[in-house]
Design a protein around this motif. Structure first.
Motif, PDB file in Angstrom:
ATOM      1  N   ALA A  69      34.570  45.698  45.697  1.00  0.00           N
ATOM      2  CA  ALA A  69      35.718  45.704  44.782  1.00  0.00           C
ATOM      3  C   ALA A  69      36.934  46.325  45.457  1.00  0.00           C
ATOM      4  O   ALA A  69      38.057  45.828  45.317  1.00  0.00           O
ATOM      5  CB  ALA A  69      35.367  46.467  43.505  1.00  0.00           C
ATOM      6  N   TRP A  70      36.717  47.397  46.190  1.00  0.00           N
ATOM      7  CA  TRP A  70      37.822  48.048  46.895  1.00  0.00           C
ATOM      8  C   TRP A  70      38.414  47.105  47.939  1.00  0.00           C
ATOM      9  O   TRP A  70      39.628  46.943  48.034  1.00  0.00           O
ATOM     10  CB  TRP A  70      37.316  49.333  47.542  1.00  0.00           C
ATOM     11  N   ASP A  72      38.256  43.809  48.000  1.00  0.00           N
ATOM     12  CA  ASP A  72      38.945  42.709  47.322  1.00  0.00           C
ATOM     13  C   ASP A  72      40.270  43.149  46.715  1.00  0.00           C
ATOM     14  O   ASP A  72      41.225  42.380  46.680  1.00  0.00           O
ATOM     15  CB  ASP A  72      38.063  42.105  46.228  1.00  0.00           C
ATOM     16  N   SER A  73      40.329  44.378  46.233  1.00  0.00           N
ATOM     17  CA  SER A  73      41.580  44.848  45.636  1.00  0.00           C
ATOM     18  C   SER A  73      42.662  44.999  46.701  1.00  0.00           C
ATOM     19  O   SER A  73      43.842  44.803  46.422  1.00  0.00           O
ATOM     20  CB  SER A  73      41.371  46.161  44.884  1.00  0.00           C
ATOM     21  N   TYR A  76      43.207  40.917  47.653  1.00  0.00           N
ATOM     22  CA  TYR A  76      43.693  40.008  46.610  1.00  0.00           C
ATOM     23  C   TYR A  76      44.402  40.731  45.463  1.00  0.00           C
ATOM     24  O   TYR A  76      44.756  40.108  44.477  1.00  0.00           O
ATOM     25  CB  TYR A  76      42.527  39.201  46.028  1.00  0.00           C
ATOM     26  N   ARG A  77      44.554  42.027  45.579  1.00  0.00           N
ATOM     27  CA  ARG A  77      45.182  42.892  44.581  1.00  0.00           C
ATOM     28  C   ARG A  77      44.321  43.142  43.349  1.00  0.00           C
ATOM     29  O   ARG A  77      44.500  44.115  42.674  1.00  0.00           O
ATOM     30  CB  ARG A  77      46.544  42.365  44.144  1.00  0.00           C
ATOM     31  N   ARG A  78      43.416  42.241  43.059  1.00  0.00           N
ATOM     32  CA  ARG A  78      42.552  42.447  41.901  1.00  0.00           C
ATOM     33  C   ARG A  78      41.173  41.879  42.217  1.00  0.00           C
ATOM     34  O   ARG A  78      41.040  40.693  42.512  1.00  0.00           O
ATOM     35  CB  ARG A  78      43.136  41.760  40.677  1.00  0.00           C
ATOM     36  N   PRO A  79      40.131  42.695  42.138  1.00  0.00           N
ATOM     37  CA  PRO A  79      38.786  42.189  42.448  1.00  0.00           C
ATOM     38  C   PRO A  79      38.272  41.256  41.356  1.00  0.00           C
ATOM     39  O   PRO A  79      38.602  41.411  40.182  1.00  0.00           O
ATOM     40  CB  PRO A  79      37.934  43.455  42.524  1.00  0.00           C
ATOM     41  N   ASP A  80      37.482  40.291  41.757  1.00  0.00           N
ATOM     42  CA  ASP A  80      36.848  39.368  40.817  1.00  0.00           C
ATOM     43  C   ASP A  80      35.486  39.954  40.449  1.00  0.00           C
ATOM     44  O   ASP A  80      34.495  39.740  41.142  1.00  0.00           O
ATOM     45  CB  ASP A  80      36.699  37.989  41.458  1.00  0.00           C
ATOM     46  N   LEU A  81      35.440  40.702  39.358  1.00  0.00           N
ATOM     47  CA  LEU A  81      34.225  41.426  38.985  1.00  0.00           C
ATOM     48  C   LEU A  81      33.079  40.491  38.619  1.00  0.00           C
ATOM     49  O   LEU A  81      31.913  40.840  38.787  1.00  0.00           O
ATOM     50  CB  LEU A  81      34.515  42.388  37.834  1.00  0.00           C
TER      51      LEU A  81
END
Length: 117
Positions: A69-70, A72-73, A76-81
């Protein structure tokens, strides 16, 4: 084994009575599995020792998801949970030998896990 399977999503060992030793072997594969989303261990003759093995898997996969998640954030600025890998559901009904100690092992590791039910 289960690590090589890319299609296995749900693993049910309901009432297979694998016990703690069988669960320890299973946990070695589950720990690294990217594809298995749910596991049903109802009636598998598990005790607190088995709960601790499973708690170690939950903790390991939780750390992997946090790292993913970190990463991806940042990318992509926002993780795809919803895309996160690892276990999402564990069912362990009908294992009376888990007891309070096993419940504590689960509660301790689940208090910080945002993905697992």
């Amino acid at each position: 084994g289960i690590l090589k399977s890319s299609t296995l999503r749900h693993l049910s060992l309901e009432f297979c009575r694998i016990g703690d030793q069988g669960l320890e072997i299973l946990c070695k594969g589950l720990k690294q599995s990217q594809h298995i989303n749910s596991v049903n261990l109802s009636g598998c003759s598990l005790s607190a020792r088995g709960a601790e093995s499973l708690a170690a898997v939950i903790k390991h996969q939780g750390m992997q998801r946090h790292n993913e998640a970190w990463r991806d954030s940042l990318r992509y600025r926002r993780p795809d949970l919803d895309r996160m890998s690892g276990l999402r559901r564990i069912t362990a009904n009908a294992n009376p030998m888990l007891g309070d100690e096993g419940a504590r092992a689960f509660a301790e590791v689940l208090k910080d896990d945002l993905w697992l039910k």
